[in-house]
Design a protein around this motif. Structure first.
Motif, PDB file in Angstrom:
ATOM      1  N   ALA A  13      -0.454  28.863  79.519  1.00 32.78           N
ATOM      2  CA  ALA A  13       0.973  29.169  79.551  1.00 32.78           C
ATOM      3  C   ALA A  13       1.473  29.255  80.990  1.00 32.78           C
ATOM      4  O   ALA A  13       2.577  28.785  81.308  1.00 32.78           O
ATOM      5  CB  ALA A  13       1.245  30.486  78.823  1.00 32.78           C
ATOM      6  N   LYS A  16       1.867  25.788  82.483  1.00 36.81           N
ATOM      7  CA  LYS A  16       3.042  25.098  81.948  1.00 36.81           C
ATOM      8  C   LYS A  16       4.352  25.781  82.324  1.00 36.81           C
ATOM      9  O   LYS A  16       5.423  25.333  81.948  1.00 36.81           O
ATOM     10  CB  LYS A  16       2.923  24.991  80.426  1.00 36.81           C
ATOM     11  CG  LYS A  16       1.765  24.097  79.985  1.00 36.81           C
ATOM     12  CD  LYS A  16       1.636  24.056  78.480  1.00 36.81           C
ATOM     13  CE  LYS A  16       0.491  23.135  78.060  1.00 36.81           C
ATOM     14  NZ  LYS A  16       0.296  23.117  76.593  1.00 36.81           N
ATOM     15  N   HIS A  18       5.343  28.919  81.474  1.00 38.76           N
ATOM     16  CA  HIS A  18       5.922  29.690  80.376  1.00 38.76           C
ATOM     17  C   HIS A  18       5.800  31.199  80.564  1.00 38.76           C
ATOM     18  O   HIS A  18       6.243  31.957  79.704  1.00 38.76           O
ATOM     19  CB  HIS A  18       5.248  29.300  79.052  1.00 38.76           C
ATOM     20  CG  HIS A  18       5.502  27.870  78.668  1.00 38.76           C
ATOM     21  ND1 HIS A  18       4.765  27.215  77.709  1.00 38.76           N
ATOM     22  CD2 HIS A  18       6.416  26.970  79.126  1.00 38.76           C
ATOM     23  CE1 HIS A  18       5.211  25.967  77.598  1.00 38.76           C
ATOM     24  NE2 HIS A  18       6.206  25.806  78.444  1.00 38.76           N
ATOM     25  N   THR A  20       6.545  34.805  82.575  1.00 38.79           N
ATOM     26  CA  THR A  20       7.491  35.430  83.480  1.00 38.79           C
ATOM     27  C   THR A  20       6.735  35.851  84.733  1.00 38.79           C
ATOM     28  O   THR A  20       5.504  35.829  84.774  1.00 38.79           O
ATOM     29  CB  THR A  20       8.135  36.661  82.844  1.00 38.79           C
ATOM     30  OG1 THR A  20       7.120  37.658  82.620  1.00 38.79           O
ATOM     31  CG2 THR A  20       8.806  36.316  81.524  1.00 38.79           C
TER      32      THR A  20
END
Length: 266
Positions: A13, A16, A18, A20
């Protein structure tokens, strides 16, 4: 070692984009607590996944893709996190996971990877590059260095130091000059540059930690072991990402003639 599927998902994640900012920070803190898993990630997922995913649009050449990605990352808010991530992986693989006892020569740096170590100017969260002249030159120097134009990079770093001595970019320019000098085996020049870094960087900053780390290694390469001990001790007691390798080097330095053993506060 059993696979941590959830950790792999978080890494994927992050790669990519994604996660925070807060989630990314939590991820790297988790990785630091699991150094053995960093080695697995380095072979299975690897920082190169970032290059493959984001750099494939730029070139079919693997090396060019990597350099293009690293340069483009500096223009996004993820640049700092990505750079720290690469450093963490490099430190972990080289030092945290070594079972056999190493000699001082094996522990000390003999070359500093440019793309993973050179400082570049940060960007604003909005993605707009800062308009500070020193920052612009710093990024030009970064691009020149990783593209192989070392002479041009050195000219740019010298220009920053001369024209913008009071800007933060000047301290970063000294660091980058020192790294290049180190790789050229100009250890005296590197020592002078790194001393400027540790003298001008903010207390407890990552930049100052890197300055002392490289300074200590430059001293080792000139057999100035007493001074190396002083510099590496600064790294150790800053308790940053270089603390473990610094501790290993200090133990080896204490075994050298003329360097009395000192206890380390773990």
């Amino acid at each position: 070692m059993a696979r941590d599927v959830e950790l792999e998902k978080k890494i994927d994640a992050y790669i990519k984009g994604h996660l925070t900012e807060e989630q990314a920070q939590e991820l790297w803190e988790e990785l630091l607590k699991n150094p053995g898993y960093i080695e697995l990630l380095n072979t299975e997922i690897s920082v190169r996944a970032m290059v493959v995913e984001d750099g494939s649009r730029e070139s079919s050449s693997g090396t060019k893709r990597q350099h293009t990605l690293i340069h483009s990352l500096q223009n996004s808010w993820k640049w700092a996190a990505a750079a720290v991530a690469i450093i963490i992986v490099a430190v972990a693989v080289n030092f945290f996971l070594t079972d056999a006892e190493q000699t001082l020569d094996e522990l000390a740096l003999n070359e500093i990877p440019l793309s993973e170590s050179l400082a570049s100017a940060p960007a604003l969260r909005s993605g707009q590059v800062r308009s500070i002249p020193g920052d612009s030159l710093l990024n030009q120097g970064f691009k020149a260095a990783i593209s192989g134009d070392i002479s041009k990079a050195m000219e740019l770093y010298d220009a920053i130091i001369k024209e913008y001595p009071d800007q933060p970019a000047a301290v970063q320019a000294y660091l980058n000059r020192g790294i290049i000098q180190f790789n050229r085996s100009d250890y005296e020049g590197a020592i002078a540059s790194f001393r400027e870094v540790v003298g001008k960087a903010e207390e407890q900053s990552f930049l100052r930690e890197k300055g002392y780390w490289y300074l200590g290694n430059a001293y080792i390469n000139t057999d100035s072991l007493s001074r190396a001990h002083e510099a590496i001790s600064e790294v150790f007691y800053m308790e940053g990402i270089y603390r473990n390798p610094a501790g290993d080097i200090l133990q080896e330095l204490d075994k050298q003639p003329g360097n009395p053993a000192r206890e380390l506060n773990n």
